[in-house]
Enzyme design. Structure first.
Site, short mmCIF file in Angstrom:
data_model
loop_
_atom_site.label_atom_id
_atom_site.label_comp_id
_atom_site.label_asym_id
_atom_site.label_seq_id
_atom_site.Cartn_x
_atom_site.Cartn_y
_atom_site.Cartn_z
N PHE A 182 0.81 -1.21 0.08
CA PHE A 182 -0.07 -0.08 0.11
C PHE A 182 0.71 1.42 0.15
O PHE A 182 0.45 2.35 -0.34
CB PHE A 182 -1.07 -0.07 1.13
CG PHE A 182 -1.74 -1.24 1.27
CD1 PHE A 182 -2.93 -1.50 0.27
CD2 PHE A 182 -1.68 -2.11 2.38
CE1 PHE A 182 -3.65 -2.49 0.42
CE2 PHE A 182 -2.56 -3.27 2.49
CZ PHE A 182 -3.41 -3.30 1.28
N GLY A 222 -1.82 19.10 -3.12
CA GLY A 222 -1.46 20.37 -3.48
C GLY A 222 -0.91 21.00 -2.62
O GLY A 222 0.05 21.83 -2.96
N GLU A 265 -5.38 24.82 -9.44
CA GLU A 265 -6.79 24.90 -9.70
C GLU A 265 -7.04 25.01 -11.38
O GLU A 265 -7.93 25.11 -11.89
CB GLU A 265 -7.46 26.18 -9.35
CG GLU A 265 -7.67 26.40 -7.91
CD GLU A 265 -8.16 27.55 -7.51
OE1 GLU A 265 -8.55 28.29 -8.40
OE2 GLU A 265 -8.57 27.55 -6.26
N SER A 306 -2.80 19.83 -8.11
CA SER A 306 -3.55 19.03 -7.05
C SER A 306 -4.54 18.18 -7.78
O SER A 306 -4.76 18.40 -8.90
CB SER A 306 -4.66 20.18 -6.43
OG SER A 306 -5.42 19.54 -5.51
N HIS A 348 -11.32 18.56 -8.19
CA HIS A 348 -10.34 19.23 -9.07
C HIS A 348 -10.50 18.41 -10.56
O HIS A 348 -11.36 17.55 -10.77
CB HIS A 348 -8.65 19.26 -8.60
CG HIS A 348 -8.70 20.33 -7.59
ND1 HIS A 348 -7.50 21.00 -7.25
CD2 HIS A 348 -9.50 20.80 -6.67
CE1 HIS A 348 -7.53 21.87 -6.27
NE2 HIS A 348 -8.92 21.62 -5.90
N ASN A 375 7.22 13.84 5.79
CA ASN A 375 6.64 12.58 5.20
C ASN A 375 5.36 12.90 4.47
O ASN A 375 4.34 12.93 5.15
CB ASN A 375 6.35 11.58 6.16
CG ASN A 375 5.87 10.35 5.73
OD1 ASN A 375 5.74 10.17 4.48
ND2 ASN A 375 5.59 9.28 6.38
N GLU A 434 -24.94 24.68 -5.87
CA GLU A 434 -23.87 24.96 -4.92
C GLU A 434 -23.06 26.13 -5.34
O GLU A 434 -22.83 26.35 -6.69
CB GLU A 434 -23.21 23.78 -4.43
CG GLU A 434 -23.98 22.50 -3.72
CD GLU A 434 -22.87 21.42 -3.47
OE1 GLU A 434 -23.24 20.80 -2.28
OE2 GLU A 434 -22.04 21.12 -4.15
#
Length: 393
Positions: A32, A60, A166, A187, A192, A252, A333
Site C-alpha cells: 500500500f 496540492g 486549480e 492538485s 479538481h 513525510n 452549490e
C-alpha cells in the site's frame, strides 16, 4: 429545516470501474505504500505536461510546501530567509503558508477582477530590490499571461514559480500551465480536474531540484535518490547503510500507492475531461457574456475552467447575499472565489512578515461581490441554462 435537493453541485466524481479496478489491484498486491504505481504515474504526468520530472505528493498543499522548501537546499540556495516573494492577494491559504513557514517576506499584489489573476501593471510597480521570485497563481483554470510576466522580469534576478493547483490542463500559446516557472504545482483532490483521493504533484526541468524534492518528500533520507545524485554525489553500495541516512530536513508527504494507481487511469481521461469542461464553458460564456448585472472571468489563453465565476457589477440590483440565497434555493452549490481577499485574515497574518503593494481594490471587490459555481467533466448544458434562467429573473 427544509432539505434542499442539490441540482448543480460544485463537483462530481471522475471515477468509474477503471479506478475501482486499480484500487482493487493494489489491495490484492498487499503493498500500500508508495511504489511502482506512483513511479509510473509520475512518469506519465511529466510526459503529459511536457516536463522532465514529476514528484507525486499527498496534496496540492504539500506540493507547494516542497516547492518552497526545495529552493533553500540547492548547492547555491535560491532562497534565504527574508527574501521577498510576490503573490496575488487572492489564492488558497496554502499558497502563502509555506512562504511564512520558511521566513520569506510575502508581498501581496492586487488581482485584475477581469481575469482573477495578478494585476500585471501593479505587479510591475510592486517589484523591489528584495524581490527574488513571483509565485503566480492560475486561478479557477485561467493561466496567467506569462509572456507579460517574463517581460516584466527580463534583466532582473527574479524567477517564476507556479501554483497551478486549480488549472490543470490550461494552456497559453500551446504550452501547459504549470511549466512556465522553475517549478509548478498541481492538485488531484476530489473537486479538481482529476482525482486521486488526495494528491498533488510538483514538476520541474531542473534535475537538482528534482533530487531535492525526492529527498524531502520522504524524511530527508537518501533511500529514494538515484545512485548518483546532486545532494550526496555517489551513494554507498551498501543498502543497509543508505536505508536510514538523513541528509536534508524533510517531511513525510508521500502519496499512497493506491493514489498513484488511480492517477494512471485518471490521466488517460484528462483530455476528454478538459474538452467537456471547455464545452460547458462555451455555453456559459454565450449566455453570461452580456448579462445585465453579472460579470464573468475573462479567459487568458485556453482556460481549463475549474469553475464559473459570477461577479456582481456595481450596478447590480441584488447583493451577493441575495445571489447566494437564489442559488441555494435552486439547489445550486456555490462558494466564495477561493478565499476572497486573503488579507482580511488578520488572525493568521499576524504570524507573517508581509507587505502590501498599494491598494487591493479588485481583491476586495470580488471578496464582497463574487462567487463561483462548479464546472464538471460531464455535460452541464441544462444546469447552465437553468442557472441563467434563474438569474434572468
Amino acid at each position: 429545516m427544509r432539505k434542499i435537493m442539490i441540482n448543480f453541485p460544485l463537483a462530481s466524481s471522475t471515477w468509474d470501474e477503471k479506478e475501482l479496478n486499480a484500487i482493487q489491484r493494489i489491495i490484492d498486491s498487499n503493498m500500500f505504500t508508495m511504489g511502482e504505481s506512483v513511479k509510473q504515474y509520475e512518469k506519465d504526468f511529466a510526459e503529459y505536461f511536457g516536463s522532465k520530472y514529476s514528484v507525486m505528493v499527498s496534496s496540492g498543499s504539500t506540493a507547494n510546501l516542497l516547492m518552497i522548501a526545495a529552493l533553500f537546499f540547492t548547492k547555491k540556495p535560491k532562497f534565504k530567509r527574508g527574501d521577498e516573494v510576490i503573490v496575488p492577494a487572492v489564492s488558497w491559504s496554502t499558497t502563502y503558508f509555506p512562504l511564512q513557514q520558511y521566513g520569506l517576506n510575502v508581498r501581496f499584489v492586487d488581482i485584475d477582477k477581469k481575469t482573477l489573476n495578478i494585476d500585471l501593471d501593479k505587479l510591475k510597480s510592486a517589484i523591489t530590490e528584495k524581490t527574488k521570485a513571483i509565485l503566480a497563481v492560475n486561478l479557477l483554470g485561467n493561466p496567467n499571461d506569462f509572456d507579460a510576466i517574463t517581460k516584466i522580469t527580463e534583466g532582473k534576478d527574479i524567477f517564476i514559480l507556479e501554483d497551478n493547483c486549480e488549472s490543470m490542463g490550461a494552456r497559453l500559446n500551446g504550452k501547459q500551465a504549470g511549466t512556465y516557472g522553475l517549478m509548478g504545482t498541481f492538485s488531484s483532490f476530489f473537486s479538481h480536474h482529476i482525482a486521486t483521493m488526495e494528491g498533488g504533484c510538483v514538476i520541474t526541468d531542473d534535475e537538482e531540484l528534482y533530487h531535492i524534492l525526492l529527498c524531502i518528500r520522504a524524511h530527508g533520507w537518501t533511500r529514494n535518490l538515484p545512485e548518483f545524485n546532486h545532494i550526496t554525489g555517489q551513494k554507498s553500495i551498501d543498502p543497509f547503510e543508505e536505508s536510514f541516512k538523513f541528509v536534508l530536513p524533510g517531511y513525510n508527504v508521500r502519496p499512497l500507492e493506491m493514489s498513484g494507481a488511480i492517477g494512471i487511469e485518471q490521466l488517460k481521461k484528462l483530455p476528454s475531461f478538459i474538452e467537456m469542461r471547455r464545452k460547458n464553458a462555451t455555453i456559459f460564456k454565450e449566455l453570461f457574456s452580456s448579462h445585465p448585472y453579472i460579470d464573468i472571468q475573462q479567459e487568458t489563453g485556453e482556460s481549463s475552467w475549474f469553475g464559473f465565476a459570477l461577479i456582481l457589477k456595481e450596478s447590480s440590483p441584488i447583493t451577493r447575499a441575495e445571489l447566494v440565497k437564489k442559488l441555494i434555493e435552486a439547489g445550486i452549490e456555490c462558494r466564495p472565489i477561493v478565499t476572497g481577499n486573503f488579507l482580511k485574515n488578520k488572525e493568521v497574518l499576524k504570524f507573517f512578515d508581509y507587505t502590501i503593494a498599494g491598494e487591493v481594490t479588485d481583491a476586495e471587490y470580488i471578496d464582497k461581490h463574487g462567487l463561483f459555481v462548479g464546472n464538471h467533466q460531464i455535460d452541464l448544458s441544462e444546469q447552465i441554462k437553468n442557472l441563467f434562467n434563474i438569474l434572468k429573473k
